[in-house]
Enzyme design. Sequence first.
Site, PDB file in Angstrom:
ATOM      1  CE  LYS A 195      20.248  28.948  72.328  1.00 41.45           C
ATOM      2  NZ  LYS A 195      20.600  30.371  72.300  1.00 41.45           N
ATOM      3  CD  GLN A 242      19.145  33.498  71.075  1.00 36.99           C
ATOM      4  OE1 GLN A 242      19.013  32.576  71.860  1.00 36.99           O
ATOM      5  NE2 GLN A 242      20.085  33.500  70.138  1.00 36.99           N
ATOM      6  CG  ASP A 279      24.854  32.629  76.266  1.00 36.61           C
ATOM      7  OD1 ASP A 279      25.031  31.501  75.762  1.00 36.61           O
ATOM      8  OD2 ASP A 279      24.145  33.516  75.747  1.00 36.61           O
TER       9      ASP A 279
END
Length: 286
Positions: free
Chosen positions: A54, A98, A121
């Site tokens: 990322k 994460q 997200d």
Amino acid sequence: MAAKVIDGKALAEKVRAGLCAEVEALRKKTGSVPCLAVVLVGENPASKIYVNMKEIACEKVGMKSRKIQLDESVAEKRLLDEVKALARDPEVNGILVQLPLPRQLREQVVIESVPPEKDVDGLHPFNMGRLLAFADPLFVPATPKGVMALLKEAGAVLDGANAVVVGRSNIVGKPVAALLLKENATVTVCHSKTGDLAAHTRAADVLVVAVGRPKLVGADMVKKGAVVIDVGTSKMDEKLVGDVDFAAVREKAAAITPVPGGVGPMTIAMLLDNTLSAFKRQKGLL
Ligand code: NAP
């Protein structure tokens, strides 16, 4: 005739080229570029790789990224304080924690600590709820957004189609089902307690598989002419494999995504796209 292989890598490159141009235009216009903050807790090797990917992806399109690394044993309060600081920071446009998290940390509490307008997200209940109720979240989770772009690329007809989603996680299965419903597909969601999985998958015009079990779906489970999206990723003999028996299903389907080179690259491209939207919204440009 063998199925069309849907090239997620090529599509992701196209998306990234567009993002790159837009980031540069925004830099000229506003003097700043989007910034994604990624919080990584612990040393999970797969998570470390994803976070690294990322960061590199951000850099490649001219965006900034910031990594916050916390110890495996971090207290929940400390993690929440970090997220709060990022939430307040005007330089940070998107925040991603994460997953999965170590056991002492409650996933729901952490997800709810990210402000919806920085929730790139798309996992915050505000965004999930808006996706389900109004099909209008601030952010669609990256993998499902990538799945829909791949279906579009394949020319799949969704209106009135029988769509079957295997897997019901918050990050993939549920939002994919909501997005397919939005496109007027008749959606069935299967999971580990589904009695006769093959009976469902065989009826699918569009089949999305997100489980994490190599070769779960064989050719006998797929309708001739179906469009198949394989989200699964597992390691087998050091190789990355999906949930679908690619070689066998390819002979029966109309179109299929490979693993690697299908959903994976699109997930990262869509995360960057969400970060760009966050930036634009926060600057009043959206
Ligand atoms: P997850 O949270 O573990 O969910 C897996 C789902 O599969 C669950 O809903 C589970 O059912 C269901 N399942 C398990 N065994 C099954 C079976 N035998 N038959 C039918 N359903 C079954 O996983 P996830 O986060 O959604 O990820 C799924 C896969 O996609 C993983 O391989 C992951 O690595 C991959 N993934 C890839 C990307 C990418 O960018 N390429 C992104 C995200 C995820 P229950 O709910 O009943 O337990």
